[in-house]
Design a protein around this motif. Structure first.
Motif, PDB file in Angstrom:
ATOM      1  N   SER E  12      42.915  34.481  35.396  1.00 24.64           N
ATOM      2  CA  SER E  12      43.281  34.864  36.762  1.00 24.64           C
ATOM      3  C   SER E  12      42.632  36.200  37.095  1.00 24.64           C
ATOM      4  N   PHE E  13      42.164  36.294  38.300  1.00 30.63           N
ATOM      5  CA  PHE E  13      41.756  37.610  38.813  1.00 30.63           C
ATOM      6  C   PHE E  13      42.866  38.078  39.722  1.00 30.63           C
ATOM      7  N   GLY E  14      43.633  39.017  39.247  1.00 30.53           N
ATOM      8  CA  GLY E  14      44.787  39.446  40.041  1.00 30.53           C
ATOM      9  C   GLY E  14      45.725  38.270  40.218  1.00 30.53           C
ATOM     10  N   GLU E  17      44.388  32.396  40.367  1.00 29.84           N
ATOM     11  CA  GLU E  17      44.087  31.699  39.123  1.00 29.84           C
ATOM     12  C   GLU E  17      42.769  30.954  39.311  1.00 29.84           C
ATOM     13  N   VAL E  18      41.739  31.442  38.659  1.00 34.49           N
ATOM     14  CA  VAL E  18      40.421  30.854  38.832  1.00 34.49           C
ATOM     15  C   VAL E  18      40.244  29.683  37.866  1.00 34.49           C
ATOM     16  N   ILE E  19      40.786  29.818  36.685  1.00 38.68           N
ATOM     17  CA  ILE E  19      40.747  28.731  35.702  1.00 38.68           C
ATOM     18  C   ILE E  19      42.189  28.360  35.351  1.00 38.68           C
ATOM     19  N   GLY E  36      28.896  22.073  38.720  1.00 32.40           N
ATOM     20  CA  GLY E  36      29.995  22.082  39.676  1.00 32.40           C
ATOM     21  C   GLY E  36      29.582  22.887  40.877  1.00 32.40           C
ATOM     22  N   PRO E  37      30.308  22.743  41.973  1.00 32.14           N
ATOM     23  CA  PRO E  37      29.907  23.466  43.179  1.00 32.14           C
ATOM     24  C   PRO E  37      30.045  24.971  43.003  1.00 32.14           C
ATOM     25  N   SER E  38      29.430  25.698  43.876  1.00 34.82           N
ATOM     26  CA  SER E  38      29.455  27.155  43.806  1.00 34.82           C
ATOM     27  C   SER E  38      30.894  27.669  43.863  1.00 34.82           C
ATOM     28  N   GLY E  39      31.184  28.614  42.993  1.00 39.46           N
ATOM     29  CA  GLY E  39      32.526  29.208  43.003  1.00 39.46           C
ATOM     30  C   GLY E  39      33.551  28.417  42.215  1.00 39.46           C
ATOM     31  N   CYS E  40      33.122  27.381  41.480  1.00 34.67           N
ATOM     32  CA  CYS E  40      34.098  26.543  40.785  1.00 34.67           C
ATOM     33  C   CYS E  40      34.511  27.159  39.458  1.00 34.67           C
ATOM     34  N   GLY E  41      33.838  28.205  39.016  1.00 32.17           N
ATOM     35  CA  GLY E  41      34.268  28.870  37.788  1.00 32.17           C
ATOM     36  C   GLY E  41      33.327  28.671  36.610  1.00 32.17           C
ATOM     37  N   LYS E  42      32.140  28.184  36.849  1.00 32.41           N
ATOM     38  CA  LYS E  42      31.185  27.967  35.758  1.00 32.41           C
ATOM     39  C   LYS E  42      30.860  29.276  35.052  1.00 32.41           C
ATOM     40  N   SER E  43      30.450  30.258  35.862  1.00 32.05           N
ATOM     41  CA  SER E  43      30.080  31.536  35.261  1.00 32.05           C
ATOM     42  C   SER E  43      31.272  32.169  34.571  1.00 32.05           C
ATOM     43  N   THR E  44      32.409  32.067  35.216  1.00 32.04           N
ATOM     44  CA  THR E  44      33.597  32.669  34.637  1.00 32.04           C
ATOM     45  C   THR E  44      33.876  32.066  33.265  1.00 32.04           C
ATOM     46  N   LEU E  45      33.777  30.759  33.166  1.00 29.22           N
ATOM     47  CA  LEU E  45      34.028  30.090  31.898  1.00 29.22           C
ATOM     48  C   LEU E  45      33.057  30.592  30.832  1.00 29.22           C
ATOM     49  N   ASP E 158      23.248  31.271  31.799  1.00 32.59           N
ATOM     50  CA  ASP E 158      23.856  31.200  33.128  1.00 32.59           C
ATOM     51  C   ASP E 158      22.772  31.042  34.187  1.00 32.59           C
ATOM     52  N   GLU E 159      22.582  29.845  34.625  1.00 31.98           N
ATOM     53  CA  GLU E 159      21.569  29.515  35.636  1.00 31.98           C
ATOM     54  C   GLU E 159      20.257  30.231  35.365  1.00 31.98           C
ATOM     55  N   PRO E 160      19.688  30.022  34.205  1.00 31.63           N
ATOM     56  CA  PRO E 160      18.538  30.842  33.837  1.00 31.63           C
ATOM     57  C   PRO E 160      17.294  30.527  34.655  1.00 31.63           C
ATOM     58  N   THR E 191      24.371  25.415  35.329  1.00 31.69           N
ATOM     59  CA  THR E 191      23.361  25.198  36.361  1.00 31.69           C
ATOM     60  C   THR E 191      24.029  24.531  37.550  1.00 31.69           C
ATOM     61  N   HIS E 192      23.386  24.593  38.687  1.00 28.18           N
ATOM     62  CA  HIS E 192      23.867  23.719  39.751  1.00 28.18           C
ATOM     63  C   HIS E 192      22.746  22.777  40.146  1.00 28.18           C
ATOM     64  N   ASP E 193      21.763  22.713  39.276  1.00 23.09           N
ATOM     65  CA  ASP E 193      20.625  21.841  39.559  1.00 23.09           C
ATOM     66  C   ASP E 193      20.844  20.507  38.863  1.00 23.09           C
TER      67      ASP E 193
HETATM   68  N1  LIG Z   1      35.714  39.840  39.233  1.00 23.25           N
HETATM   69  C1  LIG Z   1      36.254  38.924  40.042  1.00 23.25           C
HETATM   70  N2  LIG Z   1      37.335  39.241  40.781  1.00 23.25           N
HETATM   71  C2  LIG Z   1      37.926  38.336  41.600  1.00 23.25           C
HETATM   72  N3  LIG Z   1      37.498  37.069  41.731  1.00 23.25           N
HETATM   73  C3  LIG Z   1      36.424  36.689  41.015  1.00 23.25           C
HETATM   74  C4  LIG Z   1      35.746  37.607  40.145  1.00 23.25           C
HETATM   75  N4  LIG Z   1      34.712  36.950  39.566  1.00 23.25           N
HETATM   76  C5  LIG Z   1      34.737  35.695  40.073  1.00 23.25           C
HETATM   77  N5  LIG Z   1      35.762  35.538  40.934  1.00 23.25           N
HETATM   78  C6  LIG Z   1      36.123  34.310  41.645  1.00 23.25           C
HETATM   79  O1  LIG Z   1      36.249  33.293  40.696  1.00 23.25           O
HETATM   80  C7  LIG Z   1      35.752  32.082  41.199  1.00 23.25           C
HETATM   81  C8  LIG Z   1      34.737  31.517  40.213  1.00 23.25           C
HETATM   82  O2  LIG Z   1      33.601  32.320  40.198  1.00 23.25           O
HETATM   83  P1  LIG Z   1      32.330  31.989  39.333  1.00 23.25           P
HETATM   84  O3  LIG Z   1      31.370  33.121  39.490  1.00 23.25           O
HETATM   85  O4  LIG Z   1      32.743  31.631  37.970  1.00 23.25           O
HETATM   86  O5  LIG Z   1      31.743  30.721  40.070  1.00 23.25           O
HETATM   87  P2  LIG Z   1      30.437  29.893  39.697  1.00 23.25           P
HETATM   88  O6  LIG Z   1      30.897  28.550  39.436  1.00 23.25           O
HETATM   89  O7  LIG Z   1      29.644  30.596  38.680  1.00 23.25           O
HETATM   90  O8  LIG Z   1      29.697  29.924  41.086  1.00 23.25           O
HETATM   91  P3  LIG Z   1      28.122  30.005  41.373  1.00 23.25           P
HETATM   92  O9  LIG Z   1      27.587  28.653  41.225  1.00 23.25           O
HETATM   93  O10 LIG Z   1      28.088  30.468  42.802  1.00 23.25           O
HETATM   94  O11 LIG Z   1      27.550  31.003  40.419  1.00 23.25           O
HETATM   95  C9  LIG Z   1      35.162  32.364  42.551  1.00 23.25           C
HETATM   96  O12 LIG Z   1      36.080  31.947  43.526  1.00 23.25           O
HETATM   97  C10 LIG Z   1      35.027  33.845  42.583  1.00 23.25           C
HETATM   98  O13 LIG Z   1      35.235  34.333  43.893  1.00 23.25           O
END
Ligand SMILES: Nc1ncnc2c1ncn2[C@@H]1O[C@H](COP(=O)(O)OP(=O)(O)OP(=O)(O)O)[C@@H](O)[C@H]1O
Ligand SMILES: Nc1ncnc2c1ncn2[C@@H]1O[C@H](COP(=O)(O)OP(=O)(O)OP(=O)(O)O)[C@@H](O)[C@H]1O
Ligand SMILES: [Mg+2]
Ligand SMILES: [Mg+2]
Lengths: 288, 333, 412, 276, 333
Positions: E12-14, E17-19, E36-45, E158-160, E191-193
Motif C-alpha cells: 500500500s502507498f499510504g 492498496e496497490v497490490i 498489464g495496463p499502465s498503472g496496474c502495479g508491474k513496476s511496483t511488483l 523493467d521495460e528495458p 513490458t507492455h509490449d
Molecule cells: N511512490 C508511490 N506513491 C503512491 N502511489 C504510487 C507510488 N508508486 C506507484 N504508485 C501507484 O501504484 C500504482 C502502480 O504503479 P506501477 O508503477 O507499479 O504501475 P506499472 O504497472 O509499472 O505502470 P506503467 O506501465 O505505467 O509503468 C499506480 O496507480 C501508481 O500511481
C-alpha cells in the motif's frame, strides 16, 4: 524509492543541517525575545530589569516606525520591479544571436561580484556626487542642472544602486529560463499567427513565471536586510530608513538593545508576513 | 484547397547542403507521408513548407502561389509538432482558441469551433484541464484540435505519434486516418514508423540524405521498390537480401524476398536451422541460420508453427515475389 | 617581539600617519601592534559593542570626547592617572584634559584636538571688497557669503555641513545654536528645540545655505566640503581646525596660498559657534596588556612623537591641539593656522558651552548615552529641512518630539 | 532551431547588447580606471577617460596603509571554508529531500530559507555575547561557522534542485549493485552532481566573500577579511577618489576574476530550479 | 539458483492498496514476463522483489529464504532499468565494474569478468567510452553487462526496451532471448509490449489493478484466455468481442474471435462494409462496420487484398477458433 531503511537514513542525514539551522535560528531568536522584554541599555550598564511590553509599544508608536515599514516595502518592491522588468528584457536580448555574447554576459554579470559597501561607495562618490560625480558632469554636458541624487531623490537613488547590483542575478536566472523554452512552442505560436509581442505576452512571459517567482523569493530575502547601501549613502536620512536600518539605529546608535530587539521581533514578523505571502505563490509555482 | 509544390527547393545550413535540389508535388486532399532514416531531412523539408525555415533556393508554391517569402502564419498551414508544443500554462480550451484569438475571430465563433473540434476529438470533458494533466493521447488530440480550428489548407505532422506507447499509437493512427477521410484536407506526415507510413499514406516519399529515392503509393513501394534502399526500408520484418549463386541464377546481382513470401514446406529448395523462433500466436517469425544464402533468413509463417530452436526446416520462396536488383542497387524490371 | 597589542582606530590622516611610525615603537619596546582601522561611524559602533559586552577585542581604542566621560563613569576605561613624569600630563591643554576626564581623572590621552573656525579665501574676500574681522558675526558671514557667491562659476560663498549625523551636521548646528543663545536641554533636561534661539539658528542656517551654499549640501560632511574647498569652490568654510593643514597643503589644495582663518562667528551674545573635540586613546578595563597599552599611549601622544613627525613631515603635519607646549614651540608658531587653532580651542568651554546654563558637559554634544541616538535622528530632520523636504518649523517640531520621547523613555 | 537570422538583426542585437552591457559594467570600469589616476585627475572636470598618466601610486599607498594580503587571505579562508563546510553539511540534507521526499520536505526547505530573514542587526548583541562566551570573537573559525550558517539555506536549496534532476533510478541501480548509503553518495551522487556542486560552491563563495555585516562586526585584527579592509576607506579625511578606487578594485578584483573565469558554471547553478 | 516466491504479498502507498494479497512462484531459470495496463502495479511488483520498496505484508522468498527484510544489495538480484540508469560519469568499463567494486572482488577477477561480458555483448570496443557517447542499444547492453557480471540469482528488467526505436527493439529483444538461452538464469521482465511478451516469455503473468488475471505460457494465453480481460489484452490487433444473438447461438454471453481467424470469403455468414483498410503489404487490416455484431470488426487478411473504404465484404469465422465467455466474463470451457 522509499524503503524504511532509506527513510530513516534520510532523517539522519537531514539532522546536521536542520539542527544547525535550528540552533542558528532559535538561540539568537530566544535571546532577542528575552532582550526585547528587558530594559537593556549597554551604555547605562547593561540589563536594567524587566520592561514588559514597553519596548514593543515604544517601537511601534515611535514616529519613525510606519515610515520605515513603508520605505522597506518601497525599496524591496522597487528593486524587484526594476530588476525583473529589465532582467526579462535583457534575458531576451542576450538570448538572441550576436557577436561576443560571452563577453557581453561577463559585462552584465559583473556587478553581482561587487561588495555592497564598494558599490555604494563608488556610486555615491563617483557617480551621484552633485559636484564631482560623473552623472553631474553628464547633466552639465547636456546643459542641465546636476541632480543632487542622494538628497533630492534619495530612495530612488538607493533603489537604483541596489537594482544595479541585483540585475545580473535576475538576468541570469531569467536567461536560463528563456533558454529552456521549447522552441517548438514559439514556432507553434508563430504558425498560429502570433506576432512577436503576442508571443512575448502569451508564451514567453508565462513560461518565465516560475523563474520570476524564484527571483522574487531570493531577492526579497536579501533585500529585506539591505544595510550597507543605506549606511554608506544617506545614513538613513531623507526617508531612506528601512526597518532594518531603524533597528540598527536603535541598537547601535541609540544603544538601546531592548528597544532594538523589540524592533527585531517586528522585523521578523514583517519578514514572515512577506515570506508567507511569497511562499504561497512560490509553493504553487514550485509544484507546477 | 491545398496543393503544395516544391520546385528545385534546396536548403543549406551554412556550408552543409541538407536538401539538394528537390521537386515534389502534393495534390490537394492527398495524405503524403515522408519516411527515411534519421537525419535524412524529413523535418527540414516539413519546416521549409511551413515557413519555419527559409529555403536557400527554389520555390514553395501553395495552390500555385509562390509562398517562399510568406511568413508561416500567412501560409494557411497548420502544424502538429512532435512534442505537441502545447502551451502549458493555458487550459485546453485556451490552447485550441489561441490561433483564433490571434486571428481576431469573434468569441462566439471561437466557442462554436472549439466545441465542434472538442466533440470530434473526444475532448469535451477535458476542455478546462491544463496540458500537464492530460495523457499523451489526449495531448496529441489537443494539438490536432488546435490545428483543425484554423481550417488550414494543409496539415503538417512531424512524427506526431513517436512519443506515444505502442497501443495508443495504433489508436491515434486510426483517428488521424479517419480525420483525413472526413476532412479531405491535404496532410503531410513525417514518420519513421513503417506501419504508419504503409497504413496511412496515399503517397509515400522515401528520402535519403535529402534526396527522394522513390515516390509512390504504399503498395507500389511494397511491390516494386525502385532500389535496394527502398526495398530494405519498406516492409517489416525487412526483406531478406541474397547475393551470390542463387541471385545470379535468377539473373540478378542481389535477390530480395520478403519474409512473408517464404513458406515452410516439407520439401523445398532451401534448408536451414531455426535459431530463434518467435511465437506470436497469430504468426511465427523464424530466424533461420545456415541456409548458405544469407547469414540469417527471416521467415514469417502464419499461425502458430511448432518449431523450436535447433530444428531443421525446408523453405520455399514464392517465385512470383522475388525482387531482382542489379549491381548498382537498382531494380531490374 | 614578545607581545602584541590591538588598536582600534579611526581612518583619518593623523592616525594613518601614526600607523606608519609603529615600527619605531616596536623597535623601541619590542611590543607589536595590530591595527584595526575603520571609518569613524563603523569604529564607534565596533568599539561600543565591544566595550559594553566586554568583548576584549582591543587593547586600545580610539575614542572621542563624547564617549570618554561616559565610559569612564561606568568604569570601563583604565584611568590614566599614573602616567610617567616625562610624559608630562599637565602639558595637555586644559580644555582637552577636561573633556576627556570624569571626576577629574583622565581616562583617555588626546592624540589630537580640534575646535572649529572659519577658513576663507582671501582672494575672493578681497574681490568682494570686504575684510574679514578676527571674530566675525553671523551677519557679516552672510553678507560676505552672498557677495562671494558666483554660481555660474561654481563658486559658493559658504560651505557648511549638511549631512545628517550627530558628529556631522549636528556638531555644527549645536555649536551654532550656542552662539545664537540656544542649548540642547535646560536644567530640567527638557529639550529646547521649541525655543526661539533654535528657530533663529535653523532658519538662518537654511537661508544662508540656500543663498550661498553649494548644491546638494544636505549630503555634505567634512570630506565633501574639504574637497569642495580644495577645488576652490567655497568662499568660506566653517569646520574643524584640523582641516587647515589640508587646505594649506599645496599638494592637495588648489587654493593653498590664499586661505585665511578667523574665529567661528557669533551673534554678540558671548559665545562663538565653535566646538571642541579630541580623538584620544583609551584602554578598556580588563585588558591583559594594560602595561603595554599604556606604553603605547605614552609614546603616541608624547612630545617626542610630535617631534618625530615634525622632523619627518614638517611642522604643519604634526597632530595639533593636544599639548600646550606645541603652541610654545617657535617653529610651530610659524605655521599659519597654529595661532587661530589655539584661540579657537581656548574659546570653547565644555562645561559652559551655551549662553544659558546647561546640565550636561560638551560643546557640540551632551555627554549622555542617549545623545548620539537622539542627535542623529534630529540631524536627519534638519538635513531634510536643508534639502527643502520639510520646513524648518516642522523639522524643529519633529526634533522636539523625538528628543522628548527619547528623554522621557530614558527616564530623565 | 530558429530560422537563419538576418545579419542585419544580428548587428542590431550586437549593438544593443554591447551598449547595455557596457553601461552596466561602466561603474566598475570607471572605478578601475580611476584607480590608476592621480587624485587631481580623478576629480578633474570634465572627467578624463583614458589620456591620463597611468600610475600605480594609489595601490602603493593603499598597500602601505593596510596589509592587503592579510585581508585577502582571511577572505579566502572565510569564504572558502564556509562554502566547503556548508556543502559538506548540505549534501546529505539535500540528498534526503530530493530522493526521500516527504510531505514536509517543501516546508522544511522554505523554513530553512526563512531563517535568512532574521535581521542581522537585531541579533548582533546576542551573537556577540555568544561569541564572547565561546571565545571565538575575531577568529576565522567563528566566522567560517557564521557565514556557513548564513548561506546554508541557499546551498541546500541549490543542491536540492540539482539532485532532483538526477534520476532516482541511478541511485537505485547503485543500491542494487551493492552500494551502501555512503558509497551511493560518494561514488554515484556526488560525481554526477559535480557541475551542480561546482556552481553551488561558486555562488556561495561569492556570497560569502561579499558578506559584510558579520565579517565586519565579529572581527578585529586577526580574522578581518576584505570587507573590513574596505570599511576603513569609506570616508577618510578628504575625498580621495583615486585611492578609494584602488582599494575598491583590490577588494573586488579577486572575486571578479574568479567569477569571470567560472561564469559558465555559475550561470548553470544560478537557476534554483527555475528551469524544469 | 533463483527461485522467487511471493507469499500473500501486499503493498500500500499510504491509504491506497496497490497490490492486494498476491501469490506467485517463479521457477529457477524461468523467463517470466509481467504484462498489464499502465498503472496496474508491474513496476511496483518488480521493485518489491528487488527490495527497492518495502512490502506491506506477506513475504518475498528467494530460493526459499525469506528475503523480505534483506536490503536490495544483499538479495543477489540484478536489475536493468527502463532508463538503463548507467552512471554517466563512469566509463563503460567502470560502470560494469561498479557492482564488483562494491562487492570487493579482486581487480584481476573484475577484469576477467568485464572482458567476458564485453565480448558476449559486443562491447569490447566501447569499454572506454562514457555512456553519453553510446547509442541507445549500446547503453542497453552496458546495463545488461553490469547486471551479468554480478552473476545474480535472477535478472529483473523493467521495460528495458521501451526507450528504443522500433527497429532496435527487435534486435535487442532477440539478444535478451539469446542471453537467457545461454545463461539459463531466472529473468523477470516487465513490458507492455505484446510482441515482447509473446516472443520472450516462458511464462506470462497478466496483471490488472495489482491482481493476477492469468498465469501461463504465451500460447496458453493466446489460445485459452481465462477471461475477457486477458482475451482482450493478449493478441494484436485485439480480439473481436461479440455479444447478443450470435453469441447466444454459440452458447455464450460474449463470443471472442481474433482478427486473424476471420476470413474474407466470397460468401460467408457475416457481412459488413469496409471502413479503414490498412494495407501493410504483407497483411491487410480491415476495419469492418455495420456487421450487426460489434461496432467494428477487425479482420486480418494475409497478403494484400484489393479492398477499399466502402466496399462490402463477406466474412467467415473459423469455428474452431471461437472463444466463449459467460456473463461473469470467465471462459466457458
Ligand atoms: N511512490 C508511490 N506513491 C503512491 N502511489 C504510487 C507510488 N508508486 C506507484 N504508485 C501507484 O501504484 C500504482 C502502480 O504503479 P506501477 O508503477 O507499479 O504501475 P506499472 O504497472 O509499472 O505502470 P506503467 O506501465 O505505467 O509503468 C499506480 O496507480 C501508481 O500511481
Ligand atoms: N539548424 C540546423 N543547423 C545545422 N544543421 C541542421 C539544422 N537543422 C537540421 N540540420 C541537419 O540537417 C539534417 C536533416 O535534419 P532533419 O531534422 O530534417 O532530419 P530528420 O529526417 O527529421 O531526422 P529525424 O528522423 O532524426 O527527426 C541533419 O543532418 C541535421 O543535422
Ligand atoms: Mg525530425
Ligand atoms: Mg512501470
Amino acid at each position: 524509492m522509499a524503503t524504511q531503511h532509506s527513510r530513516s537514513a534520510a532523517r539522519l542525514m537531514m539532522t546536521p543541517a536542520v539542527v544547525l539551522l535550528l540552533g542558528w535560528m532559535l538561540v539568537p531568536l530566544l535571546m532577542t525575545l528575552w532582550f526585547s522584554f528587558r530594559r537593556y541599555l549597554p551604555l547605562r550598564g547593561g540589563d536594567l530589569g524587566w520592561a514588559g511590553f514597553d519596548n514593543y509599544v515604544r517601537f511601534v508608536t515611535s514616529s519613525a516606525f510606519w515610515p520605515s515599514v513603508q520605505t522597506t516595502l518601497i525599496l524591496v518592491g522597487g528593486v524587484l520591479a526594476i530588476t525583473i522588468a529589465l532582467g526579462v528584457l535583457l534575458a531576451l536580448l542576450l538570448d538572441q544571436p550576436m557577436w561576443g555574447q560571452g563577453v557581453v554576459r561577463i559585462l552584465v554579470i559583473a556587478p553581482f561580484f561587487v561588495m555592497p559597501t564598494v558599490s555604494a561607495l563608488v556610486w555615491k562618490n563617483m557617480f551621484m556626487d552633485p559636484v564631482n560625480g560623473l552623472l553631474a558632469h553628464l547633466w552639465r554636458f547636456f546643459g542641465a542642472e546636476p541632480v543632487a541624487w542622494l538628497t533630492d531623490v534619495p530612495l530612488a537613488s538607493i533603489v537604483l544602486i541596489v537594482s544595479w547590483q541585483w540585475l545580473p542575478f535576475a538576468t541570469l536566472i531569467l536567461l536560463t529560463a528563456v533558454q529552456s523554452l521549447d522552441s517548438e512552442q514559439l514556432e507553434a505560436a508563430e504558425m498560429d499567427g502570433a506576432r512577436p509581442l503576442s508571443r512575448f505576452a502569451h508564451i514567453i512571459l508565462p513560461h518565465l513565471g516560475r523563474a520570476i517567482t524564484i527571483v522574487v523569493l531570493i531577492q526579497t530575502i536579501f533585500l529585506l536586510s539591505i544595510f550597507a547601501e543605506i549606511f554608506v549613502t544617506t545614513g538613513g536620512a531623507f526617508g531612506t530608513r528601512t526597518l532594518t536600518y531603524l533597528i540598527f539605529q536603535r541598537v547601535l546608535e541609540s544603544q538601546n538593545v531592548g528597544l532594538g530587539s523589540a524592533g527585531g521581533v517586528y522585523a521578523i514578523i514583517l519578514a514572515n508576513i512577506v515570506a508567507i505571502f511569497l511562499m504561497r505563490i512560490v509553493g504553487k509555482n514550485l509544484d507546477r | 484547397m491545398g496543393q503544395i509544390t516544391l520546385e528545385k527547393v534546396t536548403k543549406s545550413f551554412g556550408e552543409v547542403e541538407v536538401i539538394p535540389p528537390l521537386d515534389l508535388t502534393i495534390e490537394d486532399g492527398e495524405f503524403c507521408v515522408f519516411v527515411g532514416p534519421s537525419g535524412c531531412g524529413k523535418s527540414t523539408l516539413l519546416r521549409l513548407i511551413a515557413g519555419l525555415e527559409d529555403i536557400t533556393s527554389g520555390a514553395v508554391r501553395i495552390d500555385g502561389q509562390d509562398a517562399s517569402d510568406t511568413p508561416p502564419a500567412k501560409r494557411g498551414l497548420a502544424m502538429v509538432f512532435q512534442s505537441y508544443a502545447l502551451y502549458p500554462h493555458m487550459s485546453v480550451r485556451k490552447n485550441i482558441a489561441f490561433p483564433m484569438r490571434m486571428a481576431g475571430i469573434p468569441a462566439e465563433e471561437q466557442t462554436r469551433r472549439i466545441d465542434a473540434a472538442a466533440k470530434a476529438l473526444n475532448l469535451t470533458d477535458y476542455l478546462d484541464r491544463r496540458p500537464g494533466q492530460l495523457s499523451g493521447g489526449q495531448r496529441q488530440r489537443v494539438a490536432i484540435g488546435r490545428a483543425i480550428v484554423r481550417e488550414p489548407a494543409a496539415f503538417l505532422f512531424d512524427e506526431p505519434l513517436s512519443n506515444l506507447d505502442a497501443a495508443l499509437r495504433v489508436g491515434m493512427r486510426l483517428e488521424i486516418s479517419e480525420l483525413h477521410e472526413r476532412l479531405k484536407t491535404t496532410m503531410i506526415y513525417v514518420t519513421h514508423d513503417q506501419v504508419e507510413a504503409m497504413t496511412m499514406a496515399d503517397k509515400i516519399v522515401v528520402l535519403r540524405a535529402g534526396r527522394i529515392e522513390q515516390v509512390g503509393s504504399p503498395l507500389e513501394l511494397y511491390r516494386a521498390p525502385r532500389n535496394l534502399f527502398v526495398a530494405g526500408f519498406i516492409g517489416s520484418p525487412r526483406m531478406n537480401l541474397i547475393e551470390g549463386g542463387v541471385a545470379q541464377q535468377n539473373g540478378a546481382h542481389t535477390l530480395g524476398i520478403r519474409p512473408e513470401h517464404i513458406d515452410v514446406v516439407a520439401d523445398g529448395p532451401w534448408q536451414g536451422t531455426v535459431g530463434v523462433a518467435e511465437h506470436l500466436g497469430s504468426d511465427t517469425f523464424l530466424h533461420v541460420h545456415d541456409t548458405g544464402l544469407a547469414e540469417i533468413l527471416t521467415v514469417r509463417a502464419t499461425g502458430d508453427i511448432e518449431l523450436r530452436h535447433g530444428d531443421r526446416v525446408n523453405l520455399a520462396p514464392r517465385e512470383d515475389q522475388l525482387h531482382r536488383f542489379g549491381p548498382d542497387g537498382l531494380r531490374i524490371a | 617581539q614578545d607581545s602584541s597589542i590591538t588598536i582600534a582606530t579611526v581612518n583619518n590622516g593623523d592616525m594613518i600617519r601614526m600607523q606608519g611610525y609603529t615600527d619605531e615603537f616596536t623597535a623601541e619596546t619590542g611590543i607589536g601592534v595590530e591595527w584595526v582601522t575603520l571609518e569613524e561611524n563603523v569604529l564607534r559602533q565596533r568599539v561600543t559593542t565591544d566595550i559594553t559586552t566586554k568583548g576584549g577585542q582591543f587593547d586600545i581604542m580610539t575614542i572621542g570626547m563624547y564617549e570618554t566621560p561616559i565610559w569612564g563613569a561606568n568604569g570601563w576605561l583604565v584611568p590614566l592617572d599614573d602616567l610617567s613624569a616625562e610624559y608630562d600630563a599637565d602639558d595637555i591643554l586644559p580644555a582637552m584634559a577636561g573633556g576627556l576626564s570624569h571626576d577629574g581623572t583622565l581616562y583617555a590621552a588626546p592624540f589630537y584636538g580640534e575646535s572649529s573656525m572659519i577658513m576663507y579665501r582671501t582672494d575672493l574676500m578681497e574681490a568682494a571688497g570686504l575684510e574679514m574681522p578676527e571674530s566675525p558675526t553671523w551677519e557679516f558671514v552672510r553678507e560676505a557669503a552672498i557677495a562671494m557667491t558666483d554660481k555660474d562659476n561654481e563658486i559658493y560663498g559658504v560651505c557648511l555641513r549638511g549631512k545628517a549625523g550627530w558628529g556631522e551636521n549636528m556638531a555644527f548646528l549645536t555649536a551654532m545654536s550656542n552662539s545664537f543663545g540656544g542649548r540642547w536641554f535646560d536644567e530640567d533636561w527638557r529639550p529646547q528645540f521649541d525655543t526661539d534661539a533654535w528657530s533663529e539658528t535653523l532658519n538662518f542656517y537654511i537661508d544662508l545655505m540656500n543663498e550661498a551654499g553649494p548644491p546638494g549640501a544636505s549630503n555634505n560632511g567634512f570630506n565633501e566640503n574639504l574637497s569642495l574647498f580644495q577645488q576652490g569652490k567655497c568662499g568660506m568654510w566653517i569646520d574643524a581646525t584640523v582641516a587647515a593643514s589640508f587646505v594649506t597643503n599645496p599638494e592637495e589644495s588648489s587654493v593653498a596660498d590664499s586661505v585665511g582663518f578667523a574665529l567661528a562667528p557669533n551673534t554678540g551674545l558671548g559665545r562663538n559657534a565653535n566646538w571642541l573635540w579630541a580623538w584620544a586613546l583609551g584602554i578598556p578595563a580588563g585588558t591583559d596588556q594594560e602595561a603595554e597599552a599604556k606604553q603605547f599611549i605614552e609614546w603616541a601622544t608624547s612630545k617626542d612623537y610630535i617631534q618625530l613627525v615634525a622632523e619627518n613631515e614638517g611642522w604643519a603635519n604634526v597632530p595639533p591641539g593636544a599639548r600646550s607646549s606645541l603652541y610654545e614651540t617657535p617653529e610651530y608658531q610659524e605655521v599659519p593656522f597654529a595661532e587661530m587653532t589655539l584661540q579657537s580651542i581656548l574659546t570653547a568651554d565644555p562645561l559652559n558651552p551655551a549662553v544659558d546654563p546647561v546640565p550636561y558637559v560638551g560643546v557640540q554634544f551632551a555627554a549622555i548615552p542617549e545623545f548620539a541616538g537622539i542627535a542623529t535622528q534630529v540631524g536627519q530632520e534638519f538635513s531634510a529641512a536643508l534639502a527643502g523636504q520639510t520646513s524648518p518649523e516642522e523639522a524643529l517640531e519633529n526634533a522636539q518630539a523625538i528628543a522628548s520621547e527619547e528623554m522621557e523613555a530614558a527616564g530623565y | 532551431m530558429a530560422r537563419a537570422v538576418k545579419s542585419q538583426r544580428k548587428v542590431l542585437n550586437t549593438g544593443l547588447a554591447w551598449t547595455i552591457g557596457l553601461v552596466i559594467f561602466f561603474p566598475i570600469l570607471w572605478t578601475i580606471l580611476t584607480s590608476f589616476k592621480t587624485e587631481a585627475e580623478a576629480i578633474a572636470s570634465p572627467p578624463i577617460f583614458l589620456n591620463f598618466s597611468w600610475t600605480l601610486e594609489n595601490y602603493a599607498v593603499v598597500q602601505e596603509r593596510s596589509d592587503y594580503m592579510r585581508f585577502l587571505i582571511n577572505s579566502v579562508i572565510i569564504a572558502g571554508g564556509s562554502t566547503v563546510l556548508g556543502v559538506i553539511v548540505a549534501v546529505p540534507a539535500a540528498w534526503s529531500m530530493a530522493f526521500v521526499p516527504s510531505a514536509r520536505t517543501k516546508d522544511i526547505l522554505l523554513w530553512m530559507l526563512s531563517t535568512k530573514m532574521l535581521p542581522a542587526v537585531g541579533v548582533l548583541y546576542p551573537i556577540y555575547l555568544l561569541f564572547i562566551r565561546l571565545g571565538i570573537l575575531d577568529s576565522r573559525v567563528g566566522l567560517v561557522i557564521v557565514v556557513m550558517l548564513i548561506n546554508l539555506p541557499i546551498i541546500v536549496w541549490m543542491l536540492y534542485t540539482y539532485f532532483r534532476e538526477i534520476p532516482g533510478e541511478i541511485l537505485e541501480a547503485a543500491r542494487m549493485d551493492g552500494a551502501g548509503l555512503r558509497e551511493e553518495i560518494l561514488y554515484v551522487l556526488t560525481p554526477m552532481a559535480v557541475p551542480g556542486i561546482a556552481s553551488t560552491l561558486l555562488l556561495n563563495f561569492i556570497l560569502a566573500w561579499n558578506e559584510a555585516f558579520w565579517t565586519l562586526n565579529l572581527t578585529a585584527a586577526k580574522a578581518a577579511p576584505l570587507t573590513a579592509f574596505i570599511a576603513s576607506y569609506s570616508s577618510p579625511e578628504g575625498l580621495f577618489y583615486a585611492k578609494l578606487s584602488a582599494a575598491s578594485t583590490m577588494a573586488i578584483a579577486p572575486i571578479l576574476i574568479l567569477g569571470w573565469f567560472s561564469q559558465k558554471q555559475l550561470v548553470r547553478g544560478l537557476t534554483f530550479g527555475a528551469v524544469k
